[in-house]
Scaffold this motif. Structure first.
Motif, short mmCIF file in Angstrom:
data_model
loop_
_atom_site.label_atom_id
_atom_site.label_comp_id
_atom_site.label_asym_id
_atom_site.label_seq_id
_atom_site.Cartn_x
_atom_site.Cartn_y
_atom_site.Cartn_z
N ARG A 1 63.61 -0.98 66.77
CA ARG A 1 63.70 -2.39 66.37
C ARG A 1 65.05 -2.97 66.77
NH1 ARG A 1 65.23 -5.50 61.85
NH2 ARG A 1 63.79 -7.25 61.37
N ALA A 2 66.09 -2.18 66.64
CA ALA A 2 67.43 -2.65 67.02
C ALA A 2 67.48 -2.99 68.51
CB ALA A 2 68.47 -1.58 66.68
N LEU A 3 66.84 -2.17 69.32
CA LEU A 3 66.82 -2.47 70.75
C LEU A 3 66.02 -3.73 71.03
CD1 LEU A 3 67.62 -1.66 73.61
CD2 LEU A 3 65.56 -0.23 73.72
N ALA A 4 64.92 -3.91 70.31
CA ALA A 4 64.11 -5.12 70.48
C ALA A 4 64.90 -6.37 70.09
CB ALA A 4 62.83 -5.02 69.64
N ILE A 5 65.65 -6.29 68.99
CA ILE A 5 66.49 -7.41 68.56
C ILE A 5 67.52 -7.73 69.64
CG2 ILE A 5 68.22 -8.15 66.88
CD1 ILE A 5 66.69 -6.46 64.80
N ARG A 6 68.14 -6.69 70.13
CA ARG A 6 69.17 -6.87 71.17
C ARG A 6 68.57 -7.52 72.42
NH1 ARG A 6 71.17 -1.72 74.23
NH2 ARG A 6 72.20 -2.66 76.03
N LEU A 7 67.42 -7.06 72.82
CA LEU A 7 66.79 -7.57 74.03
C LEU A 7 66.42 -9.04 73.88
CD1 LEU A 7 64.35 -5.94 76.43
CD2 LEU A 7 63.61 -8.05 75.35
N LEU A 8 65.82 -9.41 72.75
CA LEU A 8 65.41 -10.81 72.57
C LEU A 8 66.60 -11.76 72.45
CD1 LEU A 8 62.28 -10.63 70.22
CD2 LEU A 8 62.39 -10.69 72.72
N ASN A 9 67.77 -11.21 72.14
CA ASN A 9 68.94 -12.07 71.97
C ASN A 9 69.93 -11.97 73.13
OD1 ASN A 9 68.87 -13.36 69.09
ND2 ASN A 9 68.16 -11.25 68.81
N ASP A 10 69.56 -11.20 74.14
CA ASP A 10 70.48 -11.01 75.27
C ASP A 10 69.68 -11.14 76.57
OD1 ASP A 10 72.32 -10.32 77.15
OD2 ASP A 10 72.99 -8.48 76.16
N ASP A 11 69.73 -12.28 77.21
CA ASP A 11 68.97 -12.53 78.44
C ASP A 11 69.48 -11.72 79.63
OD1 ASP A 11 67.31 -14.28 77.13
OD2 ASP A 11 68.51 -16.05 77.65
N THR A 12 70.63 -11.05 79.46
CA THR A 12 71.19 -10.31 80.61
C THR A 12 70.53 -8.93 80.73
OG1 THR A 12 72.98 -9.30 79.29
CG2 THR A 12 73.39 -11.48 80.30
#
Length: 223
Positions: free
Chosen positions: A211-222
């Motif tokens: 879930r942490a990786l999913a949060i990071r991905l949705l909030n980081d377009d890079t």
């Protein structure tokens, strides 16, 4: 707890009936694909990218013994062979700028129906927006019964994400999918992009999909 390993393997899309999740968003389309007959022996199936048009076309082909061809691959001289049985033509609107492909489809439409077989055509928008410059073809397309795959509800989006992960041989925790359903853009093509990016990042970082990786991905377009 065993660590989930990520391998850089090609995604294999499962296209069987048992792999297609039915929800209120697609139930009508599924029923029409499974119907024993269609008005005039032809059907137009529409929906956004990644909504399941190709999957349903394969389900239909499996049940009817039909064949599937992309509109870009149509050739006039191949029509007599294609018209010997049920045929699905995918992505029809993408040949709106190719008169030769339109003529081939027009011939295929007429010959398939004359031989008593069924014709399935797919595209993203409703047929009235296909705007085929060949007027006889456009009128025949608009004369077909039309069924649309609607935007995904929660249950369908959850199932689509789960299937996309399975296609990539990934097994994220249930909370990953729940988070994505509640926070990502509710589009099928977005779901495919998100799963691809999660797979790529998890592989590069040699970590599990959390879930942490999913949060990071949705909030980081890079990523």
């Amino acid at each position: 707890m065993a660590e989930q390993l990520s391998f850089d393997l090609p995604a294999k899309t499962a296209l069987g009936r048992e792999d297609f999740f039915v929800s209120p968003a697609n139930a009508l389309a599924v029923a029409m694909i499974s119907a024993s007959s269609w008005p005039g022996n032809k059907l137009v199936l529409t929906g956004p990218a990644g909504s399941g048009k190709t999957h349903l076309a394969h389900v239909w082909a499996g049940e009817t013994g039909g064949r599937i061809i992309n509109a870009h691959d149509l050739r006039y001289d191949a029509v007599p062979d294609l018209a010997t049985g049920p045929i699905a033509v995918e992505d029809v609107p993408f040949v709106a700028d190719n008169l030769e492909k339109q003529k081939a489809l027009f011939h295929l439409h007429n010959l398939t129906l004359a031989e008593g077989h069924t014709l399935l055509m797919t595209g993203r928008l409703a047929p009235r927006f296909w705007e085929m410059p060949l007027p006889d073809l456009q009128s025949r397309i608009q004369g077909a019964h039309h069924v649309a795959l609607d935007p995904p509800d929660d249950a369908l989006l959850c199932a689509v994400l789960a299937k996309l992960f399975v296609d990539r041989q990934l097994s994220p925790k249930p909370e990953v999918i729940s988070y994505l359903v509640n926070h990502m853009d509710r589009r099928f093509d977005t779901a495919a992009q998100v799963v691809e990016r999660l797979d790529r990042v998890a592989l590069a970082e040699k970590r599990t999909i959390t879930r942490a990786l999913a949060i990071r991905l949705l909030n980081d377009d890079t990523l």
